[in-house]
Write a protein that holds these residues in place. Structure first.
Motif, PDB file in Angstrom:
ATOM      1  N   ARG A 104       0.908  -1.102  -0.288  1.00 23.67           N
ATOM      2  CA  ARG A 104      -0.120  -0.005  -0.040  1.00 23.67           C
ATOM      3  C   ARG A 104       0.803   1.232   0.150  1.00 23.67           C
ATOM      4  N   ARG A 105       0.260   2.498  -0.580  1.00 26.42           N
ATOM      5  CA  ARG A 105       1.295   3.538  -0.635  1.00 26.42           C
ATOM      6  C   ARG A 105       1.602   4.279   0.561  1.00 26.42           C
ATOM      7  N   PHE A 106       0.955   3.811   1.563  1.00 22.73           N
ATOM      8  CA  PHE A 106       1.185   4.480   3.069  1.00 22.73           C
ATOM      9  C   PHE A 106       2.079   3.513   3.820  1.00 22.73           C
ATOM     10  N   VAL A 107       2.327   2.272   3.174  1.00 21.45           N
ATOM     11  CA  VAL A 107       3.311   1.341   3.949  1.00 21.45           C
ATOM     12  C   VAL A 107       4.852   1.469   3.377  1.00 21.45           C
ATOM     13  N   ASN A 108       5.736   1.399   4.177  1.00 22.97           N
ATOM     14  CA  ASN A 108       6.991   1.233   3.505  1.00 22.97           C
ATOM     15  C   ASN A 108       7.682   0.264   4.541  1.00 22.97           C
ATOM     16  N   ILE A 109       8.566  -0.558   3.673  1.00 18.02           N
ATOM     17  CA  ILE A 109       9.436  -1.561   4.506  1.00 18.02           C
ATOM     18  C   ILE A 109      10.655  -1.252   4.187  1.00 18.02           C
ATOM     19  N   TYR A 110      11.686  -1.361   5.140  1.00 18.77           N
ATOM     20  CA  TYR A 110      12.982  -1.116   5.045  1.00 18.77           C
ATOM     21  C   TYR A 110      13.757  -2.385   5.409  1.00 18.77           C
ATOM     22  N   LEU A 111      14.724  -2.769   4.646  1.00 19.93           N
ATOM     23  CA  LEU A 111      15.539  -3.863   4.877  1.00 19.93           C
ATOM     24  C   LEU A 111      16.983  -3.274   5.303  1.00 19.93           C
ATOM     25  N   ASP A 112      17.390  -3.655   6.565  1.00 22.09           N
ATOM     26  CA  ASP A 112      18.677  -2.940   6.942  1.00 22.09           C
ATOM     27  C   ASP A 112      18.535  -1.363   6.618  1.00 22.09           C
ATOM     28  N   GLY A 113      17.521  -0.696   6.993  1.00 23.52           N
ATOM     29  CA  GLY A 113      17.453   0.660   6.711  1.00 23.52           C
ATOM     30  C   GLY A 113      17.357   1.214   5.462  1.00 23.52           C
ATOM     31  N   GLU A 114      17.236   0.340   4.655  1.00 21.41           N
ATOM     32  CA  GLU A 114      17.099   0.739   3.085  1.00 21.41           C
ATOM     33  C   GLU A 114      15.555   0.345   2.508  1.00 21.41           C
ATOM     34  N   ASP A 115      14.871   1.380   2.173  1.00 23.47           N
ATOM     35  CA  ASP A 115      13.803   1.356   1.185  1.00 23.47           C
ATOM     36  C   ASP A 115      13.473   0.230   0.459  1.00 23.47           C
ATOM     37  N   VAL A 116      12.732  -0.969   0.514  1.00 24.94           N
ATOM     38  CA  VAL A 116      12.819  -2.072  -0.540  1.00 24.94           C
ATOM     39  C   VAL A 116      12.092  -1.422  -1.849  1.00 24.94           C
ATOM     40  N   ARG A 117      11.403  -0.420  -1.868  1.00 22.70           N
ATOM     41  CA  ARG A 117      11.024   0.333  -3.204  1.00 22.70           C
ATOM     42  C   ARG A 117      12.342   0.455  -3.836  1.00 22.70           C
TER      43      ARG A 117
END
Length: 96
Positions: free
Chosen positions: A59-72
């Motif tokens: 969803r556009r209001f959800v961000n996921i970070y992998l070790d501090g890096e935005d997965v997008r």
């Protein structure tokens, strides 16, 4: 030996995952962000619907970070996750 990833859950979504601030997810020898979200959604379906839309995209209001890096900025939901890494879910809160 199995490998685990830590999924950090924001306070707003914690009630949807048994009030846990973090979940330990088994990634074996590697998994994608989508596969990990599928695993969480299998146990906590409402969490899955809050994080991803009907098409399976974030969803556009959800961000996921992998070790501090935005997965997008990486490979999106296809981003590979290895044991020992940390995923953090951030849900934007609209205000006005």
């Amino acid at each position: 030996m199995t490998g685990e990833v830590t999924l950090l859950v924001p306070r707003l979504l914690q009630p949807l995952v048994g009030n846990s601030a973090e979940l330990a997810l088994d990634v074996g020898d590697g998994a994608t962000v989508a596969q990990l979200l599928d695993a969480v959604a299998a146990e906590f379906p409402v969490f899955g619907r809050r994080v991803r839309d009907e098409t399976g995209e974030l969803r556009r209001f959800v961000n996921i970070y992998l070790d501090g890096e935005d997965v997008r900025r990486l490979d999106g939901l296809k981003t590979r996750v290895a044991a020992g890494q940390e995923l953090m879910v951030i849900q934007s809160v609209a205000g006005g």
